[in-house]
Design a protein around this motif. Structure first.
Motif: not given
Length: 453
Positions: A220, A223-224, A226-227, A234-235, A267
């Motif tokens: 995650g 990709l954070y 894209r939270r 991503a969360t 991130n």
């Protein structure tokens, strides 16, 4: 029964690692009684919602096993702490009681109990186990609590690094005393059993918490950025584990800082600032223990909330509003006890702005259905969206759920997962006109502006 025994009273700290109260009792030496109270009888205690009761059953089951592996025992009692804890002191002969602090209205119960037991010669100590930064230590230059997040978090970061997490005890000299059977608390739903989706989604307990933390670090966190996209995983989804204290924010902070990849630095900082919003919510609660009942900004007492239309309210609760992103969020909530944070803001804005329903109605529904519902973040977040809270979004910021879906779920990944019939003849028409209801909300806000003038 015993001399030199210590009682550890657990609340929202259902873990053995980084538990300052438990560590203090073990290091003191002598037998240790670990007790959890179901406190629904105290006047200031808010009874848990259904989803939280389900989680609590699993969390206590896991905690009992963790304690047993170290030689300890989990004692369950039900009742008001001002009655149960002194009775347990008498019953066990304990001469010390330890707990980790809490920050809402129930802290008054703790303070009175601490004073009473101290007067009776019992050693009582409380610890910082649930927050990175104690609320009374993070104040503005004038000594007042912060009302805006950014300077609050800046002050937190400037106050020094949080302490490192404490290791779990290697052994506990457990003292077993009689208590309730967990099944007798009837925390689990039976008729109907609506928890199938919760069981499929979550593993309550410290083991599940740390597994989820590791999954987030690996999958995650990269990709954070894209939270805000609910269709992307991503969360962290750590919120219920933090709410019940199955892992501590100190453990999260330390583990995230071990993720040192250069591309993850931004991130990492953003994720930790979201932990900061949890801290901010508790700081607000500490200053305003009535946060779940009263507007933080009292001028909103003049807001003309409408009488909820029963049909519209039920449509919102069960994901039948005819607005796909709203319905997707509410169905995710009903099925899993959780909702993506961006979507929480969308559904809350729809209820409070487009339907003109008092934020407390939504807060109560989330309190009953969210596995991560806590007294600080739930109320603070609803007030943020409603415009009545600290550092709140301006009331005139009204989320357009159609535009939000186009921006954050452009390919419909999230909507299609939860509302596969969207766009078909079987899907209902919207229960409200978004443009007209927005205009009505802005007109209603004039009452707040007039009250403030």
């Amino acid at each position: 029964m015993s001399t030199n025994a210590s009682i550890v009273w657990l609340r929202d700290d259902l873990r053995v690692s980084d538990n300052p109260a438990l560590t203090a009792a073990v290091e003191r030496g002598g037998p240790v009684v670990v007790v959890y109270l179901l406190e629904e009888q105290s006047p200031d205690a808010r009874p848990l919602g259904g989803a939280s009761r389900w989680w609590l059953h699993g969390s206590l089951t896991a905690l009992a096993a963790d304690l047993a592996a170290l030689g300890g025992t989990l004692t369950l009692r039900r009742g008001a702490p001002e009655a149960v804890i002194p009775a347990l002191v008498s019953e066990t002969g304990a001469d010390a009681v330890f707990w980790n602090r809490r920050y809402g209205a129930m802290r008054e119960v703790d303070a009175a109990l601490k004073s009473r037991l101290t007067d009776e010669g019992v050693v009582v100590a409380s610890f910082a186990g649930s927050l990175l930064f104690e609320p009374w230590r993070i104040t503005s230059g004038s000594g007042d609590p912060y009302k805006v997040f950014t300077p609050f978090w800046r002050a937190c970061l400037a106050s020094g690094d949080p302490r490192p997490p404490l290791p779990a005890p290697t052994a506990i000299d457990g003292l077993a005393v009689g208590g309730d059977e967990l099944d007798d608390w009837t925390l689990l739903p039976t008729r109907p059993d609506w928890a199938e989706g919760l069981r499929a989604t979550w593993t309550p307990g410290s083991t599940g918490a740390h597994e989820r933390l590791e999954h987030f670090i690996e999958h995650g966190l990269p990709l954070y950025h894209r939270r805000d996209e609910p269709g992307v995983e991503a969360t962290s989804r750590l919120s219920p584990h933090l709410r019940f204290g199955e892992l501590s924010p100190h453990e999260v902070w330390a583990r995230v800082h071990q993720s040192i990849a250069a591309e993850a630095a931004a991130n990492r900082a953003k994720f930790l600032s979201e932990i900061g919003w949890r801290e901010f919510s508790y700081a607000i609660l500490f200053a305003r223990p009535d946060l779940g009942r009263q507007n933080f900004r009292r001028e909103f007492d003049a807001f003309p909330w409408g009488q909820p239309d029963a049909g519209q309210l039920e449509a919102w609760r069960h994901g039948q509003t005819g607005i796909p992103i709203v319905d997707a969020g509410m169905r995710e909530l009903w099925a899993t006890g959780y909702m993506h944070n961006r979507v929480r803001m969308i559904v809350a804005s729809f209820l409070t702005k487009n339907l003109l329903v008092d934020w407390r109605t939504g807060e109560e529904w989330f309190w009953d259905t969210l596995v991560d519902a806590d007294e600080a973040s739930n109320a603070a977040s609803w007030q943020w969206v409603a415009g009545s809270g600290a550092d709140a979004a301006p009331y005139f910021r009204i989320f357009n759920p159609v535009l939000q879906a186009e921006k954050f779920d452009p390919r419909g990944v999230y909507v299609n997962r939860w509302v596969p019939e969207a766009g078909t003849p079987g899907y209902p028409e919207p229960i409200v006109d978004l443009k007209a209801s927005r205009a009505e909300a802005l007109a209603a806000y004039e009452a707040v502006k007039a009250a403030k003038a």
